[in-house]
Design a protein around this motif. Structure first.
Motif, PDB file in Angstrom:
ATOM      1  N   LEU A  10      20.153 -37.225   3.226  1.00 59.26           N
ATOM      2  CA  LEU A  10      19.142 -36.645   4.101  1.00 59.26           C
ATOM      3  C   LEU A  10      19.496 -36.905   5.565  1.00 59.26           C
ATOM      4  O   LEU A  10      19.759 -38.042   5.958  1.00 59.26           O
ATOM      5  CB  LEU A  10      17.772 -37.256   3.787  1.00 59.26           C
ATOM      6  N   SER A  11      19.522 -35.835   6.359  1.00 58.12           N
ATOM      7  CA  SER A  11      19.785 -35.954   7.800  1.00 58.12           C
ATOM      8  C   SER A  11      18.453 -36.041   8.528  1.00 58.12           C
ATOM      9  O   SER A  11      17.705 -35.052   8.594  1.00 58.12           O
ATOM     10  CB  SER A  11      20.583 -34.749   8.298  1.00 58.12           C
ATOM     11  N   MET A  12      18.138 -37.206   9.075  1.00 61.66           N
ATOM     12  CA  MET A  12      16.855 -37.385   9.747  1.00 61.66           C
ATOM     13  C   MET A  12      16.760 -36.546  11.016  1.00 61.66           C
ATOM     14  O   MET A  12      15.688 -36.054  11.367  1.00 61.66           O
ATOM     15  CB  MET A  12      16.641 -38.864  10.062  1.00 61.66           C
TER      16      MET A  12
ATOM     17  N   LYS B 240      11.039 -43.460   3.549  1.00 64.17           N
ATOM     18  CA  LYS B 240      11.026 -42.522   4.677  1.00 64.17           C
ATOM     19  C   LYS B 240      12.234 -41.597   4.683  1.00 64.17           C
ATOM     20  O   LYS B 240      12.099 -40.373   4.726  1.00 64.17           O
ATOM     21  CB  LYS B 240      10.964 -43.286   5.992  1.00 64.17           C
ATOM     22  N   CYS B 241      13.446 -42.174   4.630  1.00 58.71           N
ATOM     23  CA  CYS B 241      14.651 -41.342   4.754  1.00 58.71           C
ATOM     24  C   CYS B 241      15.352 -41.090   3.419  1.00 58.71           C
ATOM     25  O   CYS B 241      16.278 -40.292   3.350  1.00 58.71           O
ATOM     26  CB  CYS B 241      15.628 -41.963   5.740  1.00 58.71           C
TER      27      CYS B 241
ATOM     28  N   LEU C 167       8.954 -29.951  10.012  1.00 60.22           N
ATOM     29  CA  LEU C 167       8.211 -30.127   8.769  1.00 60.22           C
ATOM     30  C   LEU C 167       7.821 -31.590   8.596  1.00 60.22           C
ATOM     31  O   LEU C 167       8.553 -32.491   8.983  1.00 60.22           O
ATOM     32  CB  LEU C 167       9.057 -29.689   7.571  1.00 60.22           C
ATOM     33  N   SER C 168       6.672 -31.803   7.979  1.00 55.33           N
ATOM     34  CA  SER C 168       6.306 -33.157   7.589  1.00 55.33           C
ATOM     35  C   SER C 168       7.006 -33.486   6.274  1.00 55.33           C
ATOM     36  O   SER C 168       7.506 -32.599   5.575  1.00 55.33           O
ATOM     37  CB  SER C 168       4.792 -33.276   7.413  1.00 55.33           C
ATOM     38  N   GLN C 169       7.036 -34.775   5.937  1.00 56.88           N
ATOM     39  CA  GLN C 169       7.660 -35.161   4.674  1.00 56.88           C
ATOM     40  C   GLN C 169       6.941 -34.513   3.494  1.00 56.88           C
ATOM     41  O   GLN C 169       7.587 -34.053   2.542  1.00 56.88           O
ATOM     42  CB  GLN C 169       7.646 -36.682   4.526  1.00 56.88           C
ATOM     43  N   ASP C 170       5.611 -34.437   3.543  1.00 59.15           N
ATOM     44  CA  ASP C 170       4.847 -33.828   2.446  1.00 59.15           C
ATOM     45  C   ASP C 170       5.221 -32.358   2.267  1.00 59.15           C
ATOM     46  O   ASP C 170       5.382 -31.883   1.136  1.00 59.15           O
ATOM     47  CB  ASP C 170       3.341 -33.952   2.720  1.00 59.15           C
TER      48      ASP C 170
ATOM     49  N   CYS D  18      15.542 -50.730   6.330  1.00 58.40           N
ATOM     50  CA  CYS D  18      16.502 -49.638   6.154  1.00 58.40           C
ATOM     51  C   CYS D  18      17.342 -49.466   7.423  1.00 58.40           C
ATOM     52  O   CYS D  18      16.786 -49.293   8.518  1.00 58.40           O
ATOM     53  CB  CYS D  18      15.772 -48.337   5.832  1.00 58.40           C
ATOM     54  N   PRO D  19      18.657 -49.490   7.314  1.00 64.33           N
ATOM     55  CA  PRO D  19      19.508 -49.331   8.502  1.00 64.33           C
ATOM     56  C   PRO D  19      19.474 -47.925   9.090  1.00 64.33           C
ATOM     57  O   PRO D  19      19.876 -47.723  10.239  1.00 64.33           O
ATOM     58  CB  PRO D  19      20.904 -49.683   7.984  1.00 64.33           C
TER      59      PRO D  19
END
Length: 234
Positions: free
Chosen positions: A119-121, A200-201, A129-132, A216-217
């Motif tokens: 996943l590219s943050m 999150k990511c 877009l939101s995560q949902d 998380c790094p």
């Protein structure tokens, strides 16, 4: 002669014919404002339509509506608006087809939100877009966790293009169903997991590499969920 038969009033109301030049300028300005606003709003809500088709609908809808409701808006200025909007649409579309840089400037480029299973943050944030919302789109394509997905591309139209790993190549990944996302791990429950995924990511880590849940790094968040490696169904 009755007022309803006054042709000049019907066409121009109280405006001089020179007002048509002002209408042209107003239309060009409003067209650009609508275009910039939609371009800046990201890909949310533009699905099925190109950005120019949406601008065309909004512009023509406004031009058609006002003369219907307001007696101080003449039909002829509205007709000029129609002509200018359609001319702008045709001109910009042809320029976009001819010059790639113009197309990229106006419509943007497809976003690789997931590439090679990662996943590219930055691209995710750019999508607006939101995560949902993002996970809901993937669930509609029978995705259970991010480890099943090799590539997710958000097209300029807002549509999702999703490529999957073959069953034998499925990796551990973050589950994306709401009930699973709520099962955050604690310092005690994570000991029973083989792999953990950042909530999150989606970054995946081997639980055996850590005594305690790490930060998380990738996104500096310390919220983890048990990663899944279930094969894709359907």
């Amino acid at each position: 002669m009755p007022e309803f038969a006054d042709l000049r009033k019907i066409l121009m109301h109280d405006h001089p014919f020179g007002f048509l030049l002002e209408v042209v300028l107003r239309t060009v300005i409003m067209f650009l404002i609508i275009l910039i606003a939609l371009r800046a709003s990201g890909r949310r809500g533009i699905k099925q339509l190109s950005i120019f088709e949406l601008v065309l609908i909004i512009g023509l809808g406004s031009a058609a509506g006002d003369p219907m409701f307001y007696d101080d808006v003449g039909i002829l200025p509205a007709f000029v608006v129609f002509l200018v909007v359609i001319a702008l649409y045709i001109t910009i579309t042809r320029l976009s087809d001819r010059f790639v840089k113009i197309e990229k400037l106006l419509e943007g480029e497809p976003l690789y939100v997931i590439r090679n299973g990662k996943l590219s943050m930055d691209a995710f944030r750019e999508s607006g877009l939101s995560q949902d919302e993002f996970f809901a789109e993937l669930r509609l394509r029978n995705v259970e966790h991010l480890g099943q997905v090799r590539t997710v591309l958000i097209e300029t139209s807002g549509e999702f293009s999703v490529l999957f790993y073959a069953d034998e190549d499925v990796r551990y990944g973050l589950p994306i169903f709401p009930s699973e996302l709520q099962k955050k791990l604690s310092s005690k429950t994570h000991e029973n997991c083989e792999y953990i995924a950042c909530a999150k990511c989606g970054g995946v880590r081997n639980r055996g590499d850590f005594d305690e849940l790490p930060t998380c790094p990738e996104c500096d968040v310390c919220e983890w969920i048990e990663a899944s490696n279930a094969k894709r169904v359907g």
